[in-house]
Write a protein that holds these residues in place. Structure first.
Motif, PDB file in Angstrom:
ATOM      1  N   VAL A  42       0.844  -1.339   0.312  1.00 22.20           N
ATOM      2  CA  VAL A  42      -0.471  -0.026   0.007  1.00 22.20           C
ATOM      3  C   VAL A  42       0.565   1.122  -0.057  1.00 22.20           C
ATOM      4  O   VAL A  42       2.084   1.347   1.093  1.00 22.20           O
ATOM      5  N   ASN A  43       0.274   2.388  -1.014  1.00 19.69           N
ATOM      6  CA  ASN A  43       0.835   3.151  -1.208  1.00 19.69           C
ATOM      7  C   ASN A  43       0.327   4.146   0.279  1.00 19.69           C
ATOM      8  O   ASN A  43      -1.337   4.629   0.242  1.00 19.69           O
ATOM      9  N   LEU A  44       1.300   4.716   1.170  1.00 20.37           N
ATOM     10  CA  LEU A  44       1.396   5.413   2.277  1.00 20.37           C
ATOM     11  C   LEU A  44       0.126   7.281   1.550  1.00 20.37           C
ATOM     12  O   LEU A  44      -0.255   7.215   2.582  1.00 20.37           O
ATOM     13  N   ASN A  45       1.174   7.191   1.283  1.00 18.67           N
ATOM     14  CA  ASN A  45       0.683   8.615   0.995  1.00 18.67           C
ATOM     15  C   ASN A  45      -0.402   8.796   0.119  1.00 18.67           C
ATOM     16  O   ASN A  45      -1.756   8.741   0.693  1.00 18.67           O
ATOM     17  N   ARG A  46      -0.851   7.697  -0.804  1.00 15.97           N
ATOM     18  CA  ARG A  46      -1.889   7.423  -1.608  1.00 15.97           C
ATOM     19  C   ARG A  46      -2.726   7.086  -0.338  1.00 15.97           C
ATOM     20  O   ARG A  46      -4.459   7.458  -0.961  1.00 15.97           O
ATOM     21  N   ALA A  47      -3.119   5.608   0.043  1.00 15.53           N
ATOM     22  CA  ALA A  47      -3.860   6.200   1.150  1.00 15.53           C
ATOM     23  C   ALA A  47      -4.786   6.829   2.594  1.00 15.53           C
ATOM     24  O   ALA A  47      -5.690   6.893   2.911  1.00 15.53           O
ATOM     25  N   ARG A  48      -3.880   8.304   3.062  1.00 14.38           N
ATOM     26  CA  ARG A  48      -3.540   8.877   3.630  1.00 14.38           C
ATOM     27  C   ARG A  48      -4.706  10.093   2.383  1.00 14.38           C
ATOM     28  O   ARG A  48      -5.240  10.621   2.850  1.00 14.38           O
ATOM     29  N   LYS A  49      -4.318  10.298   1.847  1.00 11.78           N
ATOM     30  CA  LYS A  49      -4.485  11.440   0.794  1.00 11.78           C
ATOM     31  C   LYS A  49      -6.106  10.844   0.408  1.00 11.78           C
ATOM     32  O   LYS A  49      -7.261  11.470   0.842  1.00 11.78           O
ATOM     33  N   SER A  50      -6.087   9.723   0.007  1.00 10.09           N
ATOM     34  CA  SER A  50      -7.968   8.818   0.404  1.00 10.09           C
ATOM     35  C   SER A  50      -8.456   9.196   1.519  1.00 10.09           C
ATOM     36  O   SER A  50     -10.037   9.346   1.208  1.00 10.09           O
ATOM     37  N   ARG A  51      -7.835   8.590   2.433  1.00 11.93           N
ATOM     38  CA  ARG A  51      -9.049   8.821   3.985  1.00 11.93           C
ATOM     39  C   ARG A  51      -9.441  10.259   4.584  1.00 11.93           C
ATOM     40  O   ARG A  51      -9.997  10.265   4.288  1.00 11.93           O
ATOM     41  N   ALA A  52      -8.687  10.629   3.964  1.00 11.34           N
ATOM     42  CA  ALA A  52      -8.540  12.258   3.647  1.00 11.34           C
ATOM     43  C   ALA A  52      -9.929  13.545   2.977  1.00 11.34           C
ATOM     44  O   ALA A  52     -10.230  13.705   2.772  1.00 11.34           O
ATOM     45  N   LYS A  53      -9.696  12.378   1.507  1.00 11.93           N
ATOM     46  CA  LYS A  53     -10.576  13.186   0.514  1.00 11.93           C
ATOM     47  C   LYS A  53     -12.241  12.078   0.754  1.00 11.93           C
ATOM     48  O   LYS A  53     -13.089  13.137   0.713  1.00 11.93           O
ATOM     49  N   ALA A  54     -12.093  11.134   1.300  1.00  9.59           N
ATOM     50  CA  ALA A  54     -13.340  10.626   1.940  1.00  9.59           C
ATOM     51  C   ALA A  54     -14.657  11.050   3.144  1.00  9.59           C
ATOM     52  O   ALA A  54     -15.187  11.682   3.245  1.00  9.59           O
ATOM     53  N   ASP A  55     -12.999  12.405   4.064  1.00  8.59           N
ATOM     54  CA  ASP A  55     -13.637  12.645   5.129  1.00  8.59           C
ATOM     55  C   ASP A  55     -13.932  14.025   4.669  1.00  8.59           C
ATOM     56  O   ASP A  55     -15.155  14.245   5.617  1.00  8.59           O
ATOM     57  N   ARG A  56     -13.530  14.849   3.493  1.00  8.30           N
ATOM     58  CA  ARG A  56     -14.039  16.045   3.292  1.00  8.30           C
ATOM     59  C   ARG A  56     -15.927  15.349   2.508  1.00  8.30           C
ATOM     60  O   ARG A  56     -16.580  16.255   2.794  1.00  8.30           O
ATOM     61  N   LYS A  57     -15.807  13.891   1.967  1.00  8.91           N
ATOM     62  CA  LYS A  57     -17.245  14.001   1.262  1.00  8.91           C
ATOM     63  C   LYS A  57     -18.412  13.996   2.620  1.00  8.91           C
ATOM     64  O   LYS A  57     -19.354  14.380   1.977  1.00  8.91           O
ATOM     65  N   ALA A  58     -17.692  13.306   3.266  1.00  2.21           N
ATOM     66  CA  ALA A  58     -18.675  12.887   4.396  1.00  2.21           C
ATOM     67  C   ALA A  58     -18.617  14.272   5.579  1.00  2.21           C
ATOM     68  O   ALA A  58     -20.104  14.485   5.015  1.00  2.21           O
ATOM     69  N   GLU A  59     -18.139  15.208   5.070  1.00  2.00           N
ATOM     70  CA  GLU A  59     -18.511  16.556   6.016  1.00  2.00           C
ATOM     71  C   GLU A  59     -19.083  17.107   4.558  1.00  2.00           C
ATOM     72  O   GLU A  59     -20.402  17.917   5.258  1.00  2.00           O
ATOM     73  N   ALA A  60     -18.812  17.383   3.646  1.00  4.44           N
ATOM     74  CA  ALA A  60     -19.563  18.037   2.971  1.00  4.44           C
ATOM     75  C   ALA A  60     -20.920  17.188   2.510  1.00  4.44           C
ATOM     76  O   ALA A  60     -22.315  18.297   2.781  1.00  4.44           O
ATOM     77  N   ALA A  61     -21.391  16.155   2.838  1.00  5.67           N
ATOM     78  CA  ALA A  61     -22.826  15.612   2.506  1.00  5.67           C
ATOM     79  C   ALA A  61     -23.157  15.946   4.248  1.00  5.67           C
ATOM     80  O   ALA A  61     -24.131  16.271   4.133  1.00  5.67           O
ATOM     81  N   ALA A  62     -22.844  16.384   5.446  1.00  2.60           N
ATOM     82  CA  ALA A  62     -23.583  16.474   6.535  1.00  2.60           C
ATOM     83  C   ALA A  62     -24.229  18.598   6.079  1.00  2.60           C
ATOM     84  O   ALA A  62     -25.184  18.896   6.392  1.00  2.60           O
ATOM     85  N   ASN A  63     -22.935  18.828   5.331  1.00  3.03           N
ATOM     86  CA  ASN A  63     -22.987  20.643   4.872  1.00  3.03           C
ATOM     87  C   ASN A  63     -24.484  20.502   4.776  1.00  3.03           C
ATOM     88  O   ASN A  63     -24.955  21.467   4.158  1.00  3.03           O
ATOM     89  N   ARG A  64     -24.423  19.239   3.344  1.00  5.62           N
ATOM     90  CA  ARG A  64     -25.769  19.391   2.300  1.00  5.62           C
ATOM     91  C   ARG A  64     -27.065  18.968   3.180  1.00  5.62           C
ATOM     92  O   ARG A  64     -27.995  19.903   3.305  1.00  5.62           O
ATOM     93  N   VAL A  65     -27.240  18.707   4.303  1.00  3.94           N
ATOM     94  CA  VAL A  65     -28.804  17.856   5.009  1.00  3.94           C
ATOM     95  C   VAL A  65     -28.546  19.625   5.600  1.00  3.94           C
ATOM     96  O   VAL A  65     -29.518  20.006   5.924  1.00  3.94           O
TER      97      VAL A  65
END
Length: 62
Positions: A5-28
């Motif tokens: 596993v590329n740790l940089n890619r894993a870290r960035k994908s986790r951060a992206k998923a967190d941002r998407k979850a926060e955006a969904a909560a804000n939309r609600v």
């Protein structure tokens, strides 16, 4: 062994998923009309009144 596993890619994908979850909560939270917000507020106040009305008073030992 395991998958490499590329740790940089894993870290960035986790951060992206967190941002998407926060955006969904804000939309609600912010994507509602004024009437929907008022209706939700009234429902919440009604529920609080019903709950307060069902509380039992405990006798105080003075």
């Amino acid at each position: 062994m395991g998958e490499i596993v590329n740790l940089n890619r894993a870290r960035k994908s986790r951060a992206k998923a967190d941002r998407k979850a926060e955006a969904a909560a804000n939309r609600v939270a912010h994507g509602r009309t004024k009437a929907e917000k008022q209706a939700a507020s009234l429902d919440q106040a009604r529920a609080a009144r019903l709950l307060d009305g069902k509380k039992r008073e405990t006798p105080r030992d003075d």
